[in-house]
Design an enzyme around this catalytic site. Structure first.
Site, PDB file in Angstrom:
ATOM      1  N   LEU A  37       0.855  -1.178   0.000  1.00  0.00           N
ATOM      2  CA  LEU A  37       0.000   0.000   0.000  1.00  0.00           C
ATOM      3  C   LEU A  37       0.897   1.235   0.000  1.00  0.00           C
ATOM      4  O   LEU A  37       1.889   1.288   0.729  1.00  0.00           O
ATOM      5  CB  LEU A  37      -0.895   0.031   1.238  1.00  0.00           C
ATOM      6  CG  LEU A  37      -2.216  -0.740   1.199  1.00  0.00           C
ATOM      7  CD1 LEU A  37      -2.880  -0.691   2.566  1.00  0.00           C
ATOM      8  CD2 LEU A  37      -3.149  -0.209   0.130  1.00  0.00           C
ATOM      9  N   ASP A  38       0.555   2.248  -0.796  1.00  0.00           N
ATOM     10  CA  ASP A  38       1.303   3.496  -0.794  1.00  0.00           C
ATOM     11  C   ASP A  38       1.248   4.125   0.593  1.00  0.00           C
ATOM     12  O   ASP A  38       0.290   3.912   1.346  1.00  0.00           O
ATOM     13  CB  ASP A  38       0.724   4.478  -1.813  1.00  0.00           C
ATOM     14  CG  ASP A  38       1.007   4.065  -3.249  1.00  0.00           C
ATOM     15  OD1 ASP A  38       1.937   3.258  -3.463  1.00  0.00           O
ATOM     16  OD2 ASP A  38       0.303   4.542  -4.158  1.00  0.00           O
ATOM     17  N   PRO A  39       2.264   4.928   0.948  1.00  0.00           N
ATOM     18  CA  PRO A  39       2.268   5.563   2.273  1.00  0.00           C
ATOM     19  C   PRO A  39       0.998   6.349   2.581  1.00  0.00           C
ATOM     20  O   PRO A  39       0.514   6.324   3.712  1.00  0.00           O
ATOM     21  CB  PRO A  39       3.495   6.480   2.213  1.00  0.00           C
ATOM     22  CG  PRO A  39       4.423   5.781   1.272  1.00  0.00           C
ATOM     23  CD  PRO A  39       3.530   5.170   0.229  1.00  0.00           C
TER      24      PRO A  39
END
Length: 300
Positions: A37-39
């Site tokens: 998951l992206d930050p």
């Protein structure tokens, strides 16, 4: 501690950050996750502990669900609202036009990986090149959008919310950018929440701060789900005691000596294999050519 801890990832944490925290709290050297998951994203992040890490390579085809917020009218270098603004457009769209455009993206489509991604090009991660100001050609990749709905759109603000069910490897921020392009403008993702992954939902997820609290009180293991929960979509097969010993020692099982014989299973069918005591042994795969159930992966 072997199994799956479903974490509700907070914003501004990388998936690796979450795994590192869980590894320390659970005291397990072997840990991993089932999909980055992206930050800026939040939501369902299944963390694999101990023997469950063996499942990582078997979860590549699992679908994921997201709730994504987006804005039309500008573009960034990251395709989300955290990036540098590259262009703006005065073109405005209607809800009707937006809804009509979504049909272009349902089903099997091709996506160009964004420059800010972990995809490799000539041995280097694209995000490494992007940070150096380098843009390279990227080969489009096939992905599947199983469900794509707009649940809210504000024509005045040109913002809305999408609900997406898609295959592994789909970039939701790229989807937002491509929808904007199809509408003759630009689009960026402004927020992302993963609501489902590997069969787990937000109802199964534990916020990271709660994980810390559970570890401090010695209750963390109670929230770790059994490994077989990763494969509940596969049929279950209970074998005899002798077959269980043979299977866990690496031996194939004759189909005619199992309950599968009455079901005429197709070649390649994957099944969950259990001992008579309902201990999960691993995954088997049907080989009709040899009329056997071969070992796909052991978890004992």
């Amino acid at each position: 501690m072997n199994g799956v801890l479903v974490v509700d990832k907070p914003a501004d944490f990388t998936s690796f950050d979450v795994v590192s925290v869980v590894r320390r709290l659970a005291g397990r050297e072997k840990t991993g996750h089932t999909g980055t998951l992206d930050p800026m994203a939040t939501g369902v992040l299944p963390v694999l502990l101990g023997k469950a890490t063996r499942a990582a390579s078997l979860l590549e085809d699992t679908s994921k669900e997201y709730r994504a917020e987006f804005a039309l009218g500008y573009a960034t270098d990251t395709q989300d609202s955290t990036g540098e603004v590259l262009a703006r457009s005065g073109t405005r769209t209607t809800e009707a036009a937006l809804l009509a455009s979504l049909s272009l993206f349902r089903g099997n489509i091709l996506q160009e990986p964004p420059m800010y991604s972990a995809v490799r090009k000539d041995g280097k991660r694209l995000y490494e090149l992007a940070r150096q100001g380098v843009t390279v050609e990227r080969e489009k990749r096939p992905v599947t959008i199983e469900r794509l709905e707009c649940v809210r759109f504000d024509e005045t603000a040109q913002t809305g919310i999408l609900e997406v069910r898609c295959s592994k490897g789909t970039y939701i921020r790229t989807l937002c950018a491509d929808i904007g392009q199809a509408l003759g403008t630009f689009g960026v993702m402004t927020a992302l929440r993963r609501t489902s992954a590997c069969g787990f939902s937000l109802a199964d997820a534990v916020p990271l701060e709660a994980v810390r609290a559970l570890a401090e009180t010695g209750q963390l293991e109670a929230r770790v789900l059994p490994m077989d929960q990763l494969f509940l979509e596969r049929p279950a097969l209970r074998v005899s005691a002798a077959q269980a010993v043979r299977f866990r020692n690496g031996g194939c099982l004759g189909l005619e000596r199992t309950a599968l014989a009455r079901q005429n299973p197709p070649d390649g069918l994957r099944v969950r294999v259990y001992s008579p005591e309902q201990v999960f042994l691993g995954l088997g795969i049907v080989d009709r050519g040899q009329d056997t159930l071969k070992i796909l992966k052991l978890f004992v």
